[in-house]
Design an enzyme around this catalytic site. Sequence first.
Site, PDB file in Angstrom:
ATOM      1  CD  GLU A 121      -2.939   0.397   2.630  1.00  0.00           C
ATOM      2  OE1 GLU A 121      -3.625  -0.321   2.274  1.00  0.00           O
ATOM      3  OE2 GLU A 121      -3.619   2.024   2.681  1.00  0.00           O
ATOM      4  CG  ASP A 154       1.234 -16.672  11.302  1.00  0.00           C
ATOM      5  OD1 ASP A 154       0.431 -16.493  10.191  1.00  0.00           O
ATOM      6  OD2 ASP A 154       0.930 -17.898  11.853  1.00  0.00           O
TER       7      ASP A 154
HETATM    8  C1  MEV Z   1      -6.005   2.689   4.530  1.00  0.00           C
HETATM    9  O1  MEV Z   1      -5.332   2.109   4.864  1.00  0.00           O
HETATM   10  C2  MEV Z   1      -6.224   2.987   6.200  1.00  0.00           C
HETATM   11  C3  MEV Z   1      -7.572   4.343   6.971  1.00  0.00           C
HETATM   12  O2  MEV Z   1      -8.814   3.904   6.279  1.00  0.00           O
HETATM   13  C4  MEV Z   1      -7.237   4.230   8.531  1.00  0.00           C
HETATM   14  C5  MEV Z   1      -8.318   4.944   9.056  1.00  0.00           C
HETATM   15  O3  MEV Z   1      -9.276   5.290   8.552  1.00  0.00           O
HETATM   16  O4  MEV Z   1      -8.215   5.678  10.553  1.00  0.00           O
HETATM   17  C6  MEV Z   1      -6.875   5.455   6.606  1.00  0.00           C
END
Ligand code: MEV
Length: 440
Positions: A85, A295
Amino acid sequence: MNNAVAGFSKLSKTEKINWIAETYFSNAEEALTIIRNYWNSDEKLQQLHDEFIENTITNLYIPLGIAPNFLINGKYKTIPMAIEESSVVAAASKAAKYWASRGGFKTTIIDTEKIGQVHFTYSGDSEKLHAFFDRIKPKFFSETQSITKNMQQRGGGILDIKLKDKRSLLEHYYQLHATFETKDSMGANFINSCLEQFAATLKEEAQNEKLLADGEKLEVIMSILSNYVPNCLVRAEVSCPIEELAEKHITNPQEFAERFLQAVQIAEIEPFRAVTHNKGIMNGVDAVVLATGNDFRAVEAGVHAYASKNGQYASLSHAKIENGIFSFWLEIPLALGTVGGLTSLHPLVKFCLEILENPSAKELMEIVAVAGLAQNFAALRSLTTTGIQEGHMKMHLNNIINQFEATDEERYLIKAHFKKTAVSHSAVVEFIENLRKQTK
Ligand code: MEV
């Protein structure tokens, strides 16, 4: 088309990739090229990876990034993170730097107890079973001696074994509920081996001690560790005077602290938000868990169960404002290892552990919890100030550029343009298409 295949695991690697390429791809040669492109050129290294699982055909790469400047209990750490990500490592690094100048992260190991269970049914008298259990309990320890010897030398072993009556939930259902200390190993093999021996001892002693009267039955259903480890717990925390929260996007720190607190409170009471909030925490947690060869499915399962421990799924992190001090913390269960498993087998895992200065399992628990808290802080900071998309889209821009296989010159022009303009997938695609039309 019937795509069933008999004896696939017995085929050679070449036969396997040929079968895949010919069965699922109109251009088999192209499919084979993709598979081979991801093979390691070092044949020995590739063989090592081939042997981690069955039917390996190639490797799926996930970027390994580095988030430096994590001040944890007064010591700087550089954290390796394996994740696809785009914004996660950037967010972690930013949060690390932010908190390094505000006292850093503080962590505490609350406990390190692991759990395993032998699930069995018994149709006889419950009091008789309890008396039998009390009599044979020492045998569970003595008959696992060959398994526990090394662990005991390292200061670990079986902590306790209890008999639990679960008949109110399921007919004839009992458990041997055992607790373990597994020191620097995650302990799955150790625990499961102990449990299988407990099951054997239970059955054998039931016979020796003539536990079963005519028509009574004792049957072991299964023996397995639990990935729910509510007493293998670590806490990570940041705090500072509210006025010190100020920075570029936080011009009014009091307002920021209050909004942040409300964002956490929403996640504490609203499961739809809690899941996403905790997903943000797991962005940090999983990335370090994966980079260190642990894990992540076990960690995920245990952490989310812990988030529901009060009967409703809720936020894993909490915040408060008290006497002008902003505090933000989380407590999560983490069963991790820094010896055994992939930790010495996978060269990159070994490398990551070295970056972390070869931590003990406890130290790794602290580092992972910090990565989760940092990630959660970064997400909430964005969400309660600029919104999440600004940062996300900046990182996403790179992905779109790569998807279009932009040349260096195109890349430069796209980046320059989107410094001043909002990034959206369609805007970037349009810009690239126009750019290419102009240069035709
Ligand atoms: C995205 O990978 C994670 C978020 O959605 C976490 C959140 O909303 O606190 C940005």
